[in-house]
Design an enzyme around this catalytic site. Sequence first.
Site, PDB file in Angstrom:
ATOM      1  N   HIS A   1       2.396   0.234  -8.345  1.00  0.00           N
ATOM      2  CA  HIS A   1       2.242  -1.035  -7.628  1.00  0.00           C
ATOM      3  C   HIS A   1       1.215  -1.929  -8.301  1.00  0.00           C
ATOM      4  O   HIS A   1       0.436  -1.477  -9.144  1.00  0.00           O
ATOM      5  CB  HIS A   1       1.867  -0.802  -6.155  1.00  0.00           C
TER       6      HIS A   1
ATOM      7  N   HIS B   1      -6.011  -4.305  -8.971  1.00  0.00           N
ATOM      8  CA  HIS B   1      -5.684  -3.169  -9.836  1.00  0.00           C
ATOM      9  C   HIS B   1      -4.191  -3.068 -10.085  1.00  0.00           C
ATOM     10  O   HIS B   1      -3.381  -3.607  -9.333  1.00  0.00           O
ATOM     11  CB  HIS B   1      -6.207  -1.843  -9.265  1.00  0.00           C
TER      12      HIS B   1
ATOM     13  N   GLN C   1      -5.700   1.796 -11.974  1.00  0.00           N
ATOM     14  CA  GLN C   1      -5.814   2.889 -11.010  1.00  0.00           C
ATOM     15  C   GLN C   1      -4.824   3.981 -11.395  1.00  0.00           C
ATOM     16  O   GLN C   1      -3.612   3.799 -11.261  1.00  0.00           O
ATOM     17  CB  GLN C   1      -5.502   2.376  -9.597  1.00  0.00           C
TER      18      GLN C   1
ATOM     19  N   GLU D   1      -7.070   9.278  -6.745  1.00  0.00           N
ATOM     20  CA  GLU D   1      -7.057   8.185  -7.713  1.00  0.00           C
ATOM     21  C   GLU D   1      -8.338   8.124  -8.525  1.00  0.00           C
ATOM     22  O   GLU D   1      -9.395   8.545  -8.069  1.00  0.00           O
ATOM     23  CB  GLU D   1      -6.805   6.856  -6.991  1.00  0.00           C
TER      24      GLU D   1
ATOM     25  N   GLU E   1       0.266  -4.623  -3.191  1.00  0.00           N
ATOM     26  CA  GLU E   1      -0.823  -4.273  -2.274  1.00  0.00           C
ATOM     27  C   GLU E   1      -1.768  -5.462  -2.205  1.00  0.00           C
ATOM     28  O   GLU E   1      -2.146  -6.024  -3.234  1.00  0.00           O
ATOM     29  CB  GLU E   1      -1.564  -3.031  -2.802  1.00  0.00           C
TER      30      GLU E   1
HETATM   31 CO    CO Z   1      -3.534   0.504  -4.844  1.00  0.00          CO
END
Ligand code: CO
Length: 133
Positions: A79, A8, A55, A44, A129
């Site tokens: 991110h 994502h 996301q 989220e 991530e």
């Molecule tokens: Co994330």
Amino acid sequence: MLLTQIDHVAIAVPDLEAAIAWYADTFGATVTHREVVERDGVEEALIKVGESYIQLTTGTRPDSPITKFLEKRGPGIHHVAYRVDDCAAALDAVKAQGWQVIDDVPRPGSRGTTVAFVHPKTALGTLIELVQE
Ligand code: CO
């Protein structure tokens, strides 16, 4: 190659409902998963795009990292999450290079995933991530 997919792209937004409406009105997007992650102070909404997700994420309290990000930088990409087969192995590969990590060991993420964050300081300015499904 340890990365198998873009899992994502996380976008920090001040108003989650407005952001969901923006994607719905503009692209006809629908939310496939929604979750409050109390430990991280975030809420989220995931919009599936192919095998990946957008996301949309917002802070649920003042000390949330997303709330702080929004105060400092405003809305935008927070991110990039890469899917991996083995989060611990990918994290070890990052640490073996001497790169700075945020999570020293993998931890639970949303959707029942296992995740670890890599610090942007030694990762080309990108908060990364690592996500294992
Ligand atoms: Co994330």
